[in-house]
Design an enzyme around this catalytic site. Structure first.
Site, PDB file in Angstrom:
ATOM      1  N   LYS A   2       0.833  -1.113  -0.138  1.00 25.98           N
ATOM      2  CA  LYS A   2       0.075  -0.063  -0.104  1.00 25.98           C
ATOM      3  C   LYS A   2       0.992   1.129   0.025  1.00 25.98           C
ATOM      4  O   LYS A   2       0.671   2.248  -0.711  1.00 25.98           O
ATOM      5  CB  LYS A   2      -0.923  -0.021   1.250  1.00 25.98           C
ATOM      6  CG  LYS A   2      -1.998  -1.039   1.133  1.00 25.98           C
ATOM      7  CD  LYS A   2      -2.891  -1.285   2.441  1.00 25.98           C
ATOM      8  CE  LYS A   2      -4.011  -2.306   2.269  1.00 25.98           C
ATOM      9  NZ  LYS A   2      -4.717  -2.511   3.448  1.00 25.98           N
TER      10      LYS A   2
ATOM     11  N   GLN B 187      -4.639  -1.436   9.439  1.00 27.18           N
ATOM     12  CA  GLN B 187      -4.590  -2.749   9.060  1.00 27.18           C
ATOM     13  C   GLN B 187      -5.151  -3.793   9.977  1.00 27.18           C
ATOM     14  O   GLN B 187      -4.823  -4.042  11.105  1.00 27.18           O
ATOM     15  CB  GLN B 187      -3.033  -3.103   8.767  1.00 27.18           C
ATOM     16  CG  GLN B 187      -2.925  -4.442   7.878  1.00 27.18           C
ATOM     17  CD  GLN B 187      -3.606  -4.429   6.578  1.00 27.18           C
ATOM     18  OE1 GLN B 187      -3.789  -3.398   5.775  1.00 27.18           O
ATOM     19  NE2 GLN B 187      -4.114  -5.478   6.108  1.00 27.18           N
TER      20      GLN B 187
ATOM     21  N   ASP C 243     -10.887   3.225   4.116  1.00 22.40           N
ATOM     22  CA  ASP C 243     -11.416   1.782   4.123  1.00 22.40           C
ATOM     23  C   ASP C 243     -12.811   1.556   4.021  1.00 22.40           C
ATOM     24  O   ASP C 243     -13.247   0.582   3.478  1.00 22.40           O
ATOM     25  CB  ASP C 243     -10.916   0.891   5.353  1.00 22.40           C
ATOM     26  CG  ASP C 243      -9.814   0.194   5.404  1.00 22.40           C
ATOM     27  OD1 ASP C 243      -9.557  -0.265   4.255  1.00 22.40           O
ATOM     28  OD2 ASP C 243      -9.149  -0.075   6.445  1.00 22.40           O
TER      29      ASP C 243
HETATM   30  N1  GUN Z   1      -7.031  -6.838   6.121  1.00 19.76           N
HETATM   31  C1  GUN Z   1      -7.268  -7.523   5.167  1.00 19.76           C
HETATM   32  N2  GUN Z   1      -8.134  -6.682   4.217  1.00 19.76           N
HETATM   33  C2  GUN Z   1      -8.063  -5.339   4.879  1.00 19.76           C
HETATM   34  C3  GUN Z   1      -8.717  -4.103   4.178  1.00 19.76           C
HETATM   35  O1  GUN Z   1      -9.135  -4.104   3.183  1.00 19.76           O
HETATM   36  N3  GUN Z   1      -8.309  -3.236   5.088  1.00 19.76           N
HETATM   37  C4  GUN Z   1      -7.684  -3.483   6.194  1.00 19.76           C
HETATM   38  N4  GUN Z   1      -7.412  -2.138   7.168  1.00 19.76           N
HETATM   39  N5  GUN Z   1      -7.340  -4.246   6.796  1.00 19.76           N
HETATM   40  C5  GUN Z   1      -7.464  -5.306   6.037  1.00 19.76           C
END
Ligand code: GUN
Length: 282
Positions: free
Chosen positions: A50, A94, A117
């Site tokens: 990311k 995350q 998100d």
């Molecule tokens: N863990 C797995 N997928 C995601 C996501 O789309 N966002 C976040 N914050 N954590 C994740």
């Protein structure tokens, strides 16, 4: 007939190019803060990806790493600080979090305007109501993949396999907003294979390696595979048995190279949109 492969990698690259151009026209660089608590190896890889993707399009990313034994109050205090920092446009924590930190408490603490998100209840509520808001990244990416196929969603029978808050539920809401007839299939569904066979569109998001077999899908169906699993021989596979389903489907996403790249591209899009909306520029 073998299915058309939906090339998520190429579609995500196109989106990133358009986002780079959009950012070049802005007088500021959006700032994205990614919070990583603990040392889950998969999460560390996702966060690195990311960060790199954000930097490449011209977003200013920062990753804040906290030790695995960080208590919930400390995480909430950090979120409060980021909410109040006007230079921060997007906040992403995350998941998963260590057991002493409740994900719900953290998600609800994030300013909905910075919730890139799209997990905050205000944003999920807007989604369910069919209103504009920040849409979770993987479901948003799935809708872009579907748009690329030209498939008519209105009236289509869509089956969503899985009811997670990250994928299953929000993608079902988006498909409903697009006038599909939506069925959510889950672990308590009586005959999962039979439900899948009725689908014009099947979204598989359960995290079970190659659960969906070739005889579960209707000829010509569109298959979106959200799963990322290790098979017993260590290979990366989706929730769909690709070699079987590619024979029958009309269009199908590969793993890797399908949904995965779209998730990150949509995070970048959400970050830019949040930054622009927060400044009243949209
Ligand atoms: N863990 C797995 N997928 C995601 C996501 O789309 N966002 C976040 N914050 N954590 C994740």
């Amino acid at each position: 007939m073998t299915a058309r492969i939906i090339d998520g990698k190429a579609i995500a690259a196109e989106l990133r190019t358009s986002l780079t151009a959009r950012l070049a026209g802005l007088s500021f660089r959006p700032r994205l803060i990614v919070v990583l608590v603990g040392d889950d190896p998969a999460s560390a890889v996702y966060v690195r990806n990311k960060d790199r993707a954000a930097r490449e399009v011209g977003i200013e990313p920062e990753t804040i790493r906290l030790p695995a034994d960080t208590d919930q109050a400390t995480v909430l205090a950090l979120i409060a600080r980021l909410n109040g920092d006007d230079s921060v446009d997007g906040i992403l924590v995350q998941l998963p979090l260590p057991p002493q930190v409740r994900p719900r408490a953290v998600i609800e603490a994030i300013d909905p305007a910075k919730d890139v998100d799209g997990f905050h209840p205000l944003n999920t509520g807007r989604l369910v109501d069919g209103e504009a808001g920040i849409v979770p990244c993987t479901p948003a990416g799935i809708m872009k993949l579907l748009a690329s196929t030209g498939m008519a969603l209105a009236g289509a029978r869509a089956v969503v396999l899985g009811r997670s808050t990250i994928v299953g539920r929000p993608v079902a809401a988006l498909l409903l907003a697009a006038d599909a007839t939506v069925t959510i299939v889950h672990s308590k569904t009586r005959d999962i294979a039979q439900e899948c066979r009725r689908a014009d569109l099947l979204i598989a998001a359960v995290g079970r390696a190659e659960l969906v077999r070739g005889d579960w899908i209707a000829p010509g169906a569109t298959i979106i595979d959200v799963g990322v699993n290790r098979s017993t021989n260590g290979a990366l596979v989706g929730d769909v048995c690709f070699p079987e389903c590619v024979q029958t489907a009309g269009a199908i996403t590969p793993v890797p190279g399908g949904v995965g790249p779209m998730t990150i591209a949509c995070l970048l899009e959400n970050t830019i949109s949040a930054a622009v909306t927060r400044r009243g520029l949209d």
